[in-house]
Structure formats: structure tokens, C-alpha cells
Design a protein around this motif. Structure first.
Motif, short mmCIF file in Angstrom:
data_model
loop_
_atom_site.label_atom_id
_atom_site.label_comp_id
_atom_site.label_asym_id
_atom_site.label_seq_id
_atom_site.Cartn_x
_atom_site.Cartn_y
_atom_site.Cartn_z
N GLY A 128 0.71 -1.09 -0.09
CA GLY A 128 -0.05 0.02 0.00
C GLY A 128 0.79 1.35 0.02
N VAL A 129 1.90 1.24 -0.17
CA VAL A 129 2.99 2.40 -0.22
C VAL A 129 3.45 2.64 -1.75
N SER A 130 3.09 3.99 -2.16
CA SER A 130 3.60 4.32 -3.46
C SER A 130 3.50 3.28 -4.50
N VAL A 131 2.19 2.61 -4.47
CA VAL A 131 1.91 1.64 -5.42
C VAL A 131 2.18 1.75 -6.88
N LYS A 132 1.74 2.72 -7.32
CA LYS A 132 2.05 2.86 -8.85
C LYS A 132 3.46 3.04 -9.00
N GLN A 160 10.81 9.88 -20.18
CA GLN A 160 10.33 8.69 -19.75
C GLN A 160 8.71 8.68 -20.16
N PRO A 161 8.18 7.60 -20.86
CA PRO A 161 6.75 7.57 -21.15
C PRO A 161 6.18 7.91 -19.67
N ARG A 162 4.81 8.47 -19.50
CA ARG A 162 4.09 8.76 -18.43
C ARG A 162 3.36 7.49 -17.91
N ARG A 163 4.19 6.30 -17.49
CA ARG A 163 3.63 5.11 -16.96
C ARG A 163 3.79 5.08 -15.27
N GLY A 164 2.78 4.90 -14.58
CA GLY A 164 3.03 4.87 -13.32
C GLY A 164 2.83 6.26 -12.77
N GLU A 165 3.55 6.38 -11.30
CA GLU A 165 3.38 7.65 -10.76
C GLU A 165 4.82 8.39 -11.09
N GLN A 166 4.82 9.50 -11.11
CA GLN A 166 5.98 10.44 -11.40
C GLN A 166 6.08 11.20 -10.17
N PHE A 167 7.32 11.39 -9.74
CA PHE A 167 7.60 12.13 -8.61
C PHE A 167 7.93 13.44 -8.58
N ALA A 168 7.52 14.32 -7.89
CA ALA A 168 7.78 15.57 -7.80
C ALA A 168 9.07 15.95 -6.90
N HIS A 169 9.81 16.69 -7.29
CA HIS A 169 10.99 17.09 -6.72
C HIS A 169 11.25 18.41 -5.82
N ASP A 170 9.88 18.90 -5.55
CA ASP A 170 9.92 19.93 -4.47
C ASP A 170 10.20 19.48 -3.19
N LEU A 171 10.61 20.22 -2.33
CA LEU A 171 10.85 19.63 -0.72
C LEU A 171 9.74 19.29 -0.08
N SER A 173 7.24 17.67 -1.38
CA SER A 173 6.62 16.49 -2.19
C SER A 173 7.45 15.47 -1.65
N VAL A 174 9.02 15.73 -1.54
CA VAL A 174 9.83 14.78 -1.29
C VAL A 174 9.83 14.21 0.25
N ILE A 175 9.30 15.06 1.29
CA ILE A 175 9.06 14.76 2.57
C ILE A 175 7.83 14.00 2.74
N THR A 176 6.74 14.27 1.93
CA THR A 176 5.64 13.71 2.01
C THR A 176 5.70 12.19 1.65
N ARG A 177 6.46 12.03 0.57
CA ARG A 177 6.85 10.65 -0.15
C ARG A 177 7.69 9.90 0.91
N ARG A 178 8.73 10.34 1.41
CA ARG A 178 9.41 9.74 2.45
C ARG A 178 8.66 9.53 3.54
N VAL A 179 7.99 10.29 4.09
CA VAL A 179 7.07 9.85 5.41
C VAL A 179 6.19 8.74 5.07
N GLU A 180 5.58 8.70 3.79
CA GLU A 180 4.69 7.52 3.31
C GLU A 180 5.77 6.14 3.16
N ASP A 181 6.83 6.43 2.65
CA ASP A 181 7.54 5.15 2.62
C ASP A 181 8.19 4.59 3.73
#
Length: 181
Positions: A128-132, A160-171, A173-181
């Protein structure tokens, strides 16, 4: 034996696969003791992570070729796959955090795992974490095992082709993604 399937640790010389998240760790004596020439395969990220020794020796250089040679010696000819998973993950999805799933995809496609693609992707879904994004980078690893030149070209182009989740690089977004991970 069936009892061996429930063992918490792999005995020395009994590993079928070394899945190395970084070259330094994989080439350590403790990890290599699990390998045996002619039995063990290895899929190793060539990324050289600096160790704590760097804080005491700032001019420390990691001996990449020596580490690769050590892994190759323990596993035997033709049984080691070196992949720059950290770089490829960063270039393909914008974050190096996918490197381990990239390696897993490579190992799966190479027939080195006793699991189906469907089972691994289902496990990613159940996590259930960053599945796409995780399924996407797992699939990139599979494609790299089959068509490395194509993946290298796509990664180098930055388009890259737009498959799956693309990650934003702003701070944030990175913090939110790392907390989820």
C-alpha cells in the motif's frame, strides 16, 4: 528441506541469490560468506555508498573494481549482474528510492526468483505504499534485464513515458513521499 524454508538466516554458502542494494554491503565478508561459486547468483547495485569511515578519512575512495571482483569470485563467472540501479531509478522516476525494486525487477525477469511477476506486484499492492511508482520501477527493472540499451536510452533522454507515478522534486513533496515510505 521444508525446515530450511523457515530458517531466519541463510547458512554460509547456501544463498541462491544475493540481491545487493549497494556494492559495499554486498562485497562485505559477512554477505559474501553466504555465496558459493556455481550456486549463487548476484544482482548488485553498483552505487557506491560511502560508509561511516568517510567521516574519519575524508579522502577515502571506494575500491569499486576490487569490490566487483570479490563478488564475481565468490559467485563464479557469468553469475553476477552489476546494475547502476540508483542512477537508473533517479533518471526514470526522479528518485533513487526505487533502486531496490528496480533490482528486484531485474532479478525476477532474469529468472532468479522463485516468485511470479503477479505475486510480486500483488505484494507491492498489499504493502500500500507508493503502489503505482513501485510497480513502475519494478517493471523498469524487468525491462532493463531484457532490453538494457532501450532503458538506458530512455533514462538518458529524460523523456520517460508517463507510466505509473511520477515524483515531484520540491521539498514538501519529497518529505511527504518519504514519510509514506
Amino acid at each position: 528441506s521444508a525446515d530450511a524454508l523457515h530458517a531466519a538466516r541463510v547458512g554460509d554458502g547456501n544463498a541462491d541469490l544475493l540481491l545487493g542494494p549497494d556494492l559495499v554491503t554486498c562485497a562485505s565478508e559477512k554477505v559474501l560468506a553466504k555465496a558459493r561459486a556455481g550456486r549463487t547468483h548476484a544482482v548488485v547495485n553498483t552505487y557506491e555508498q560511502m560508509t561511516g569511515d568517510f567521516t574519519r578519512q575524508p579522502d577515502l575512495a571506494l575500491p569499486g573494481p576490487d569490490l566487483k571482483h570479490a563478488v564475481s569470485d565468490f559467485c563464479g563467472d557469468g553469475r553476477v549482474h552489476f546494475v547502476d540501479a540508483t542512477r537508473l531509478s533517479r533518471e526514470l522516476i526522479g528518485d533513487a528510492i526505487g533502486a531496490n525494486l528496480f533490482l528486484l525487477g531485474y532479478a525476477c525477469q532474469s529468472g532468479l526468483l522463485p516468485l511470479s511477476v503477479a505475486a510480486i506486484e500483488r505484494a507491492i499492492e498489499l504493502n500500500g505504499v507508493s503502489v503505482k511508482g513501485n510497480i513502475s520501477i519494478f517493471r523498469w527493472g524487468r525491462l532493463y534485464a531484457a532490453q538494457p540499451r532501450q532503458v538506458e536510452d530512455i533514462a538518458a533522454s529524460g523523456q520517460q513515458p508517463r507510466r505509473g507515478e511520477q515524483f515531484a522534486h520540491d521539498l514538501s513533496s519529497v518529505i511527504t513521499r518519504r514519510v509514506e515510505d
